[in-house]
Design a protein around this motif. Structure first.
Motif, PDB file in Angstrom:
ATOM      1  N   PHE A  61      28.576  19.973  58.598  1.00 24.90           N
ATOM      2  CA  PHE A  61      29.005  20.669  57.388  1.00 24.90           C
ATOM      3  C   PHE A  61      30.189  21.596  57.674  1.00 24.90           C
ATOM      4  N   ILE A  62      31.097  21.687  56.683  1.00 25.92           N
ATOM      5  CA  ILE A  62      32.261  22.570  56.743  1.00 25.92           C
ATOM      6  C   ILE A  62      32.383  23.260  55.394  1.00 25.92           C
ATOM      7  N   LEU A  63      32.805  24.516  55.415  1.00 31.51           N
ATOM      8  CA  LEU A  63      33.027  25.223  54.156  1.00 31.51           C
ATOM      9  C   LEU A  63      34.066  24.475  53.319  1.00 31.51           C
ATOM     10  N   ALA A  64      33.757  24.329  52.028  1.00 35.06           N
ATOM     11  CA  ALA A  64      34.620  23.536  51.147  1.00 35.06           C
ATOM     12  C   ALA A  64      36.022  24.120  51.028  1.00 35.06           C
ATOM     13  N   GLU A  65      36.149  25.439  51.169  1.00 30.90           N
ATOM     14  CA  GLU A  65      37.466  26.057  50.988  1.00 30.90           C
ATOM     15  C   GLU A  65      38.450  25.677  52.092  1.00 30.90           C
ATOM     16  N   PHE A  66      37.944  25.121  53.204  1.00 33.84           N
ATOM     17  CA  PHE A  66      38.825  24.733  54.301  1.00 33.84           C
ATOM     18  C   PHE A  66      39.155  23.233  54.289  1.00 33.84           C
ATOM     19  N   VAL A  67      38.729  22.535  53.230  1.00 39.72           N
ATOM     20  CA  VAL A  67      38.886  21.081  53.181  1.00 39.72           C
ATOM     21  C   VAL A  67      39.928  20.697  52.136  1.00 39.72           C
ATOM     22  N   GLU A  68      40.795  19.779  52.509  1.00 40.94           N
ATOM     23  CA  GLU A  68      41.813  19.242  51.600  1.00 40.94           C
ATOM     24  C   GLU A  68      41.691  17.716  51.629  1.00 40.94           C
ATOM     25  N   TYR A  69      41.630  17.113  50.443  1.00 37.02           N
ATOM     26  CA  TYR A  69      41.495  15.652  50.379  1.00 37.02           C
ATOM     27  C   TYR A  69      42.845  14.978  50.623  1.00 37.02           C
ATOM     28  N   GLY A  70      42.776  13.803  51.216  1.00 37.05           N
ATOM     29  CA  GLY A  70      43.982  13.049  51.500  1.00 37.05           C
ATOM     30  C   GLY A  70      44.322  13.073  52.977  1.00 37.05           C
ATOM     31  N   ALA A  71      45.560  12.706  53.283  1.00 38.25           N
ATOM     32  CA  ALA A  71      46.026  12.684  54.674  1.00 38.25           C
ATOM     33  C   ALA A  71      46.714  13.997  55.002  1.00 38.25           C
TER      34      ALA A  71
END
Length: 355
Positions: free
Chosen positions: A170-180
Motif C-alpha cells: 500500500f502507498i498513500l494515494a496522494e503520492f500516486v500519479e496515473y500513467g507513465a
C-alpha cells in the motif's frame, strides 16, 4: 826357565791371596748392611732427651665365619582385609517444570480493500514508504523513489493497493500519479556555489516600499515585485529569492528569524542534493512537496515580512547556513518527532526537521 816359572807361581799366589781378602771384606759389608736394616732410626723431629717409641707390629685380625639363617619352606600368612559394605547413593528427584503460559497472539488489524481497475501508475514524490497494510502502523516493505512504476489494483481509505516488483502493498494515494512517469530532464553538472562567509555584519533590513504589511494579520497580497525586497546575490536572482521568501513566509508563520532560516536552509539543501531538482522553482513546485505551492497564483501574491527577508538573505546571500546538508525534510511539530524511516534532527518554531 826355572826362574821364569817360579816368578809366575809367585804372581798367582799373590793374586789368590788378594781374592780371598776381597771375599772376606764383602761378607763383612753384607753383615753390616743387615744390621743397619734392623736398627731403629731416631726421629729428628722429637725433642731432645725424649725416648723414641718403638713401633710394635699389630696383630693380624682373626676371621670369624658368619652363619646365615636358611629360609623355611612355610610361608608367612598375610592378614586378610575384611570387606567394607558399600553405600548406594539415593537418586535426587528432579523438580517438575511448570508449564509456560501460552502467549496470546496480537490480533492483526482488519481492513477492507475495494478492487479497482488495474492501471499503471508511478510515484510522484521524492520518496514514499511501501507498506504491508493501509496505515502508518504497518510494516514497511520498501522505500520507493521518485518515478517508481507500479500497478494500482485496489483502494482502502486514503491508501492505494499496488503491485510493485511482484509484491502487493500500500502507498498513500496522494503520492500516486496515473500513467507513465515523465522523462527526466538532464541536470547540469554545476551546483550552486556557496558564497564565502563575509565578516558578520547585521544584515540590512529591506522594508517593502510599495505595499506595507497588512495590519489585520494576513501576510499575503498581490502585485508583489521582487525588486522591492531583494537584489541578486549568492548566484540567485531577485525573483528566485522572492519565491523562496514567499514559501518560507507561509511555512513558518508566527516564528522567529531562526525558524524561518531553518525552512530556507532545507530549500537550499534540496537544490544542492542529487535527489531533488537543482533549481529553486523546480524544488518548490515539485509535486506533493510544499502544500503552499499547490496554488501558484496564491503563493506569488504573498508579501514577505522583514523577518523572512532577513532569514532568506542569511541562507542564500550571506551563506550563513547552520543545518547539515542532508537535512531535507520538515513538517509541523504537532505531528511529533517520529516520521517513518526519517531521522529526527531538531525543532525550530512550529516545525520539526529530519534527515
Amino acid at each position: 826357565m826355572i826362574r821364569h816359572a817360579a816368578g809366575i807361581f809367585i804372581l798367582v799366589a799373590i793374586l789368590a791371596f788378594a781374592g780371598c781378602m776381597a771375599v772376606s771384606q764383602t761378607g763383612n759389608f753384607s753383615a753390616d748392611v743387615q744390621m743397619i736394616d734392623t736398627m731403629e732410626i731416631p726421629d729428628d723431629t722429637a725433642a731432645p732427651g725424649t725416648p723414641t717409641p718403638t713401633v710394635q707390629p699389630s696383630a693380624a685380625p682373626t676371621y670369624t665365619p658368619a652363619f646365615t639363617a636358611e629360609p623355611t619352606d612355610e610361608p608367612t600368612s598375610a592378614p586378610t582385609a575384611e570387606p567394607t559394605a558399600e553405600t548406594t547413593p539415593m537418586a535426587t528427584p528432579e523438580p517438575t517444570k511448570s508449564p509456560e503460559p501460552t502467549k496470546t497472539p496480537t490480533p492483526t488489524p482488519k481492513y477492507e480493500v475495494t478492487d479497482l481497475e488495474k492501471k499503471a501508475a508511478y510515484l510522484n514524490a521524492g520518496s514514499a514508504n511501501f507498506r504491508k497494510g493501509p496505515g502508518l502502523d504497518y510494516k514497511i516493505i520498501d522505500e520507493l523513489k521518485e518515478n517508481a512504476v507500479f500497478t494500482v489494483v485496489g483502494k482502502s481509505g486514503d491508501w492505494l493497493k499496488v503491485k510493485y516488483d511482484g509484491t502487493y502493498g500500500f502507498i498513500l494515494a496522494e503520492f500516486v500519479e496515473y500513467g507513465a512517469p515523465p522523462t527526466p530532464t538532464p541536470k547540469p553538472t554545476a551546483k550552486p556555489t556557496a558564497t564565502p562567509k563575509p565578516t558578520k555584519t547585521p544584515s540590512p533590513t529591506v522594508e517593502p516600499t510599495k505595499q506595507p504589511e497588512n495590519t489585520g494579520g494576513s501576510e499575503s497580497n498581490s502585485g508583489v515585485s521582487s525588486n522591492d525586497y531583494f537584489s541578486s546575490g549568492g548566484g540567485f536572482s531577485a525573483d528566485e529569492l522572492l519565491l523562496v521568501a514567499q514559501v518560507v513566509q507561509e511555512e513558518s508563520k508566527g516564528s522567529g528569524v531562526e525558524a524561518r532560516a531553518a525552512v530556507a536552509n532545507v530549500i537550499y539543501n534540496r537544490i544542492a542534493s542529487s535527489r531533488f531538482p537543482d533549481s529553486i522553482s523546480g524544488v518548490i513546485f515539485q509535486k506533493n512537496q510544499f502544500t503552499v505551492a499547490r496554488d501558484e497564483d496564491k503563493l506569488r501574491a504573498v508579501v514577505p515580512v522583514s523577518k523572512t527577508i532577513e532569514a532568506v538573505n542569511q541562507i542564500f546571500v550571506n551563506g550563513d547556513r547552520f543545518m547539515p546538508e542532508d537535512v531535507l525534510y520538515f513538517r509541523s511539530s504537532k505531528k511529533g518527532t517520529s516520521w517513518d524511516k526519517r531521522v529526527y534532527y531538531a525543532t525550530f518554531g512550529g516545525n520539526s526537521f529530519f534527515y
